[in-house]
Design an enzyme around this catalytic site. Structure first.
Site, PDB file in Angstrom:
ATOM      1  N   CYS A   1      42.210  37.831  42.684  1.00  0.00           N
ATOM      2  CA  CYS A   1      40.996  37.839  43.490  1.00  0.00           C
ATOM      3  C   CYS A   1      40.828  39.257  44.038  1.00  0.00           C
ATOM      4  O   CYS A   1      41.802  39.941  44.320  1.00  0.00           O
ATOM      5  CB  CYS A   1      41.006  36.882  44.674  1.00  0.00           C
ATOM      6  SG  CYS A   1      41.283  35.175  44.207  1.00  0.00           S
TER       7      CYS A   1
ATOM      8  N   ARG B   1      40.323  41.641  38.670  1.00  0.00           N
ATOM      9  CA  ARG B   1      41.259  40.795  39.428  1.00  0.00           C
ATOM     10  C   ARG B   1      40.908  39.313  39.347  1.00  0.00           C
ATOM     11  O   ARG B   1      41.638  38.475  39.878  1.00  0.00           O
ATOM     12  CB  ARG B   1      41.257  41.208  40.909  1.00  0.00           C
ATOM     13  CG  ARG B   1      41.626  42.656  41.117  1.00  0.00           C
ATOM     14  CD  ARG B   1      41.503  43.020  42.569  1.00  0.00           C
ATOM     15  NE  ARG B   1      42.616  42.466  43.311  1.00  0.00           N
ATOM     16  CZ  ARG B   1      43.743  43.106  43.566  1.00  0.00           C
ATOM     17  NH1 ARG B   1      43.902  44.326  43.116  1.00  0.00           N
ATOM     18  NH2 ARG B   1      44.702  42.542  44.241  1.00  0.00           N
TER      19      ARG B   1
ATOM     20  N   TRP C   1      39.862  34.442  41.271  1.00  0.00           N
ATOM     21  CA  TRP C   1      40.695  33.876  40.217  1.00  0.00           C
ATOM     22  C   TRP C   1      41.296  32.627  40.834  1.00  0.00           C
ATOM     23  O   TRP C   1      42.118  32.709  41.744  1.00  0.00           O
ATOM     24  CB  TRP C   1      41.788  34.860  39.801  1.00  0.00           C
ATOM     25  CG  TRP C   1      42.585  34.386  38.643  1.00  0.00           C
ATOM     26  CD1 TRP C   1      42.264  34.508  37.314  1.00  0.00           C
ATOM     27  CD2 TRP C   1      43.855  33.717  38.672  1.00  0.00           C
ATOM     28  NE1 TRP C   1      43.234  33.948  36.540  1.00  0.00           N
ATOM     29  CE2 TRP C   1      44.227  33.446  37.343  1.00  0.00           C
ATOM     30  CE3 TRP C   1      44.703  33.299  39.694  1.00  0.00           C
ATOM     31  CZ2 TRP C   1      45.411  32.797  37.008  1.00  0.00           C
ATOM     32  CZ3 TRP C   1      45.882  32.644  39.368  1.00  0.00           C
ATOM     33  CH2 TRP C   1      46.222  32.403  38.031  1.00  0.00           C
TER      34      TRP C   1
ATOM     35  N   ASN D   1      42.504  37.015  49.386  1.00  0.00           N
ATOM     36  CA  ASN D   1      43.250  37.184  48.138  1.00  0.00           C
ATOM     37  C   ASN D   1      44.678  36.774  48.435  1.00  0.00           C
ATOM     38  O   ASN D   1      45.272  37.294  49.371  1.00  0.00           O
ATOM     39  CB  ASN D   1      43.168  38.658  47.703  1.00  0.00           C
ATOM     40  CG  ASN D   1      44.205  39.015  46.663  1.00  0.00           C
ATOM     41  OD1 ASN D   1      44.587  38.182  45.864  1.00  0.00           O
ATOM     42  ND2 ASN D   1      44.660  40.258  46.685  1.00  0.00           N
ATOM     43  N   GLY D   2      45.230  35.836  47.641  1.00  0.00           N
ATOM     44  CA  GLY D   2      46.604  35.400  47.879  1.00  0.00           C
ATOM     45  C   GLY D   2      46.676  33.886  47.937  1.00  0.00           C
ATOM     46  O   GLY D   2      45.751  33.193  47.498  1.00  0.00           O
TER      47      GLY D   2
ATOM     48  N   GLU E   1      54.934  40.699  21.533  1.00  0.00           N
ATOM     49  CA  GLU E   1      53.723  41.295  22.098  1.00  0.00           C
ATOM     50  C   GLU E   1      52.512  40.959  21.218  1.00  0.00           C
ATOM     51  O   GLU E   1      51.423  40.653  21.724  1.00  0.00           O
ATOM     52  CB  GLU E   1      53.923  42.817  22.240  1.00  0.00           C
ATOM     53  CG  GLU E   1      52.686  43.640  22.525  1.00  0.00           C
ATOM     54  CD  GLU E   1      51.998  43.313  23.857  1.00  0.00           C
ATOM     55  OE1 GLU E   1      52.485  42.455  24.605  1.00  0.00           O
ATOM     56  OE2 GLU E   1      50.926  43.891  24.104  1.00  0.00           O
TER      57      GLU E   1
ATOM     58  N   LYS F   1      49.265  38.983  22.506  1.00  0.00           N
ATOM     59  CA  LYS F   1      47.926  39.585  22.418  1.00  0.00           C
ATOM     60  C   LYS F   1      46.971  38.654  21.690  1.00  0.00           C
ATOM     61  O   LYS F   1      45.852  38.432  22.113  1.00  0.00           O
ATOM     62  CB  LYS F   1      48.059  40.914  21.671  1.00  0.00           C
ATOM     63  CG  LYS F   1      47.218  42.030  22.140  1.00  0.00           C
ATOM     64  CD  LYS F   1      47.769  42.888  23.243  1.00  0.00           C
ATOM     65  CE  LYS F   1      48.088  42.149  24.490  1.00  0.00           C
ATOM     66  NZ  LYS F   1      48.758  42.955  25.490  1.00  0.00           N
TER      67      LYS F   1
ATOM     68  N   GLU G   1      46.162  35.429  23.852  1.00  0.00           N
ATOM     69  CA  GLU G   1      45.389  35.573  25.087  1.00  0.00           C
ATOM     70  C   GLU G   1      43.928  35.910  24.844  1.00  0.00           C
ATOM     71  O   GLU G   1      43.071  35.534  25.647  1.00  0.00           O
ATOM     72  CB  GLU G   1      46.030  36.573  26.066  1.00  0.00           C
ATOM     73  CG  GLU G   1      45.965  38.009  25.665  1.00  0.00           C
ATOM     74  CD  GLU G   1      46.652  38.925  26.674  1.00  0.00           C
ATOM     75  OE1 GLU G   1      46.541  38.676  27.880  1.00  0.00           O
ATOM     76  OE2 GLU G   1      47.286  39.890  26.249  1.00  0.00           O
TER      77      GLU G   1
ATOM     78  N   HIS H   1      66.742  29.065  12.121  1.00  0.00           N
ATOM     79  CA  HIS H   1      67.381  28.167  13.090  1.00  0.00           C
ATOM     80  C   HIS H   1      66.366  27.210  13.724  1.00  0.00           C
ATOM     81  O   HIS H   1      66.613  26.682  14.799  1.00  0.00           O
ATOM     82  CB  HIS H   1      68.111  28.980  14.156  1.00  0.00           C
ATOM     83  CG  HIS H   1      69.183  29.846  13.571  1.00  0.00           C
ATOM     84  ND1 HIS H   1      70.331  29.325  13.041  1.00  0.00           N
ATOM     85  CD2 HIS H   1      69.241  31.186  13.384  1.00  0.00           C
ATOM     86  CE1 HIS H   1      71.075  30.317  12.571  1.00  0.00           C
ATOM     87  NE2 HIS H   1      70.428  31.453  12.757  1.00  0.00           N
TER      88      HIS H   1
ATOM     89  N   LYS I   1      43.440  40.479  35.547  1.00  0.00           N
ATOM     90  CA  LYS I   1      44.160  41.705  35.200  1.00  0.00           C
ATOM     91  C   LYS I   1      45.360  41.936  36.115  1.00  0.00           C
ATOM     92  O   LYS I   1      46.368  42.445  35.686  1.00  0.00           O
ATOM     93  CB  LYS I   1      43.174  42.871  35.299  1.00  0.00           C
ATOM     94  CG  LYS I   1      43.727  44.204  34.858  1.00  0.00           C
ATOM     95  CD  LYS I   1      43.876  44.265  33.360  1.00  0.00           C
ATOM     96  CE  LYS I   1      44.531  45.532  32.892  1.00  0.00           C
ATOM     97  NZ  LYS I   1      45.161  45.313  31.572  1.00  0.00           N
TER      98      LYS I   1
HETATM   99  C1  F6R Z   1      48.946  40.876  28.647  1.00  0.00           C
HETATM  100  C2  F6R Z   1      48.983  41.431  29.990  1.00  0.00           C
HETATM  101  C3  F6R Z   1      49.895  40.791  30.984  1.00  0.00           C
HETATM  102  C4  F6R Z   1      50.480  41.855  31.939  1.00  0.00           C
HETATM  103  C5  F6R Z   1      51.296  41.185  33.040  1.00  0.00           C
HETATM  104  C6  F6R Z   1      51.934  42.185  33.963  1.00  0.00           C
HETATM  105  O1  F6R Z   1      48.081  41.589  27.825  1.00  0.00           O
HETATM  106  O2  F6R Z   1      48.278  42.352  30.303  1.00  0.00           O
HETATM  107  O3  F6R Z   1      50.906  40.062  30.365  1.00  0.00           O
HETATM  108  O4  F6R Z   1      51.276  42.726  31.195  1.00  0.00           O
HETATM  109  O5  F6R Z   1      50.460  40.331  33.786  1.00  0.00           O
HETATM  110  O6  F6R Z   1      50.992  42.963  34.616  1.00  0.00           O
HETATM  111  P1  F6R Z   1      51.371  44.353  35.258  1.00  0.00           P
HETATM  112  O7  F6R Z   1      51.756  45.271  34.154  1.00  0.00           O
HETATM  113  O8  F6R Z   1      50.136  44.808  35.979  1.00  0.00           O
HETATM  114  O9  F6R Z   1      52.528  44.100  36.183  1.00  0.00           O
END
Ligand code: F6R
Length: 606
Positions: A2, A27, A74, A98-99, A479, A483, A486, A502, A601
């Protein structure tokens, strides 16, 4: 998560609140709202979904107040509906938050018993009624907030305004970041300095437990015990230009294409080019006797940490313990004296990573962080900071921050290796040269991004996708899977190639694409054997490699060709096809690439 903003201005401020919120949309973007004081009364506009819905609402039904607060959400408590959107308010007080308020159920029961009627499912509304209740009992707004804060458990950044007062806003911070902006006869509040950049570069960060009373003439700040304190104002370097997409369709595409440049900047921060030598900041530990490095992070940043584990163990010969932050903080892992704990985070605000940092600090570890935001809480609470110079990352899926984290972590491993004498000066030069080649090789790969179109089209039809890799390519496989899932919403899993037999091999049939991250390194022959196992079961192999699949005996594989690179640098280079495949697959499926559903984010809740 948020984003919150607040403005005490000298003209109608609703438009400026929205401008600030636009910069905080990373956010959260489930719903948004603003509230102002007009003719002494609190008024608000809220809308479900993205900020543009709120903008439309304000066009048809504008607000005129000169003081106001805003929020982009969020959802944590309650669905993303208009009723649950912030600001929440009574006739007396309006709050953005926020929180998470952990004791909100108990508070709600108590307040309901006293006659307060809740209209939303949110935890935030408890704060509104708590303050209203104190004021109904005769407390002044500041005393009411002070009492209310003492009853709140959990994490919060708050912006609060009151009916009948167009010159006072209260802010409070516990566990969630909050910045105050100083204007000329105007004051601002925001979850970060970027939100406030169009209005003022002069920023004061509230510290843990602080609360503040903002008026046009200035701000009074109080610490956790409500004693007046001075907090320094700094000049923020956050750009006042709204970051835009340039010629790209999405921020994610732009950020993928920025990688040659931002990786160069990050490497230049840790490499003395004239001497081909890594120069690290003082990490505050004796590197020669360093008993252990403990790494903790979340999501993509965690995968960068996993790559670093291989590098630190192989190059610097130092034992590495690594875990995702949300698990690590509760494991009560023993910490050796003299140890170094490394936290990796793009935002520098991730709640679990920050909590793990504080745990390690309490256990006497020296704290180093690899962060992209210099003024973030994680950076400010670290003993040393390795900044990644990726610039603002707006796309929710991390791309350039990941490769810049890898660049900084590779330098960390080389620098520690040199200090411990586990690599020679010649090896250091060879490693540095390999890293410095990466931006050029990535540019070459990006110039060929057309080679991904057909494969992505094909992937977009899949229900499940497997990613395989060995050694440093194993984190890359995870990764890649993260990617893809998501942003395209296709189910994907990353496995260590040797682990396939396995269990996961049972999933393979002609409908499951298997993407293999396969640089021609010392583990390549083993990876080829695993690919043969997939081929024998009819799996469709997509091989990302600098080697020719035919020469490797895997003629049925679809090949994504990658330039040859020193194995040390391969994770940085192989990240690119992995990102492009996910991006183009998501574009083929028509998803919201930059703001995928349910994500945000910056994850500032546990
Ligand atoms: C995936 C992604 C998330 C962040 C994770 C940590 O594409 O962006 O998995 O890597 O939420 O976020 P930070 O790096 O801001 O601590």
């Amino acid at each position: 998560m948020c984003g919150i903003v607040g403005i005490i201005g000298n003209k109608p401020i609703a438009e400026d609140l929205v401008e600030a919120l636009r910069r905080l949309e990373y956010r959260g973007y489930d719903s948004a709202g603003v509230a102002t004081v007009e003719d002494g009364k609190l008024v608000r506009r809220r809308a479900e979904g993205k900020l543009r819905n709120l903008e439309k609402r304000l066009l048809s039904d504008p607000l005129q107040g000169h003081i106001g607060i805003g929020h982009t959400r969020w959802a944590t408590h309650g669905r993303p509906t208009e009723v649950n959107a912030h600001p929440h308010m009574s006739a007396t007080v309006s709050v953005v938050h926020n929180g998470i308020i952990e004791n909100f159920r108990a508070l709600k029961e108590e307040l309901t018993a006293c006659g307060h009627v809740f209209e939303s499912d949110t935890d935030t509304e408890a704060i509104v009624h708590l303050i209203t209740d104190e004021m109904q009992k005769g407390a002044s707004p500041t005393k009411a907030v002070e009492h209310a804060l003492s009853k709140l458990q959990g994490a919060f950044a708050l912006g609060i305004i009151f009916s009948g007062d167009e010159d006072m806003m209260i802010a409070a911070r516990k566990g969630s970041p909050l910045a105050i902006g100083h204007g000329k006869d105007e004051m601002y509040l925001g979850s970060d300095a970027i939100a406030l950049a169009p209005f003022t570069p002069e920023i004061t960060y509230l510290e843990e437990g602080d609360w503040a009373v903002l008026r046009r003439s200035g701000v009074e700040i109080f610490d956790v015990e409500s004693k007046p304190v001075k907090r320094q104002a700094i000049r923020s370097v956050a750009s006042s230009l709204m970051v835009d997409k340039g010629n790209h369709r999405h921020f994610m595409a732009k950020e993928i294409h920025e990688q040659p440049e931002v990786i160069s900047h990050t490497l230049a921060n840790y490499i003395d080019m004239s001497k081909a030598k890594v120069v690290l900041p003082d990490l505050g530990v004796d590197l020669v006797t360093l008993p252990r490095v403990t790494i903790s992070a979340c999501g993509t940043a965690y995968y960068a940490g996993l790559v670093a584990k291989y590098w630190l163990e192989q190059i610097a010969r130092v034992p590495v313990e690594i875990d995702i932050a949300s698990e690590f903080r509760y494991r009560e892992a023993p910490m050796p004296p003299g140890g170094l704990a490394v936290f990796i985070s793009q935002s520098g605000e991730t709640a679990d990573t920050l909590a793990a940092l504080r745990y390690c600090k309490a256990k006497g570890q020296k704290i180093a962080s690899v962060v992209n935001v210099r003024t973030s809480t994680i950076a400010r609470e670290s003993d040393s900071v390795l900044l990644t110079l990726a610039g603002p990352e707006i796309g929710v899926a991390s791309t350039k921050a990941f490769t810049c984290q890898l660049a900084a972590l590779a330098c960390l491993a080389i620098g520690i290796g040199r200090a411990r004498g586990t690599i020679s000066r010649e090896q250091e030069i060879a490693y540095v040269e390999a890293l410095l080649e990466v931006p050029r090789l990535i540019s070459a790969l990006l110039a060929e991004d057309g080679q991904f179109n057909d494969i992505a089209q094909h992937l977009s039809q899949a229900r499940d996708v497997l990613y395989l890799g060995r050694g440093v390519s194993f984190p890359l496989a995870m990764e890649g899977a993260l990617k893809l899932k998501e942003i395209s919403y296709i189910h994907a899993e990353g496995y260590a190639a040797g682990e396939l037999k396995h269990g996961p091999i049972a999933l393979i049939d002609e409908n499951v694409p298997v993407i293999v991250v396969a640089p021609e390194d010392e583990l390549f022959p083993k990876t080829i054997s695993n690919m043969q196992e997939v081929a024998a079961r009819g799996g469709q192999i997509i091989m990302i490699s600098d080697a020719d699949p035919v020469a490797a005996g895997c003629e049925q594989a679809i090949h994504i060709s990658v330039p040859k690179v020193n194995p040390l640098a391969s994770p940085l280079l192989y990240a690119i096809p992995v990102q492009l495949l996910a991006y183009q697959t998501a574009v083929s499926r028509g998803t919201d690439v930059d703001q995928p559903r349910n994500l945000a984010k910056s994850v500032t809740v546990e």
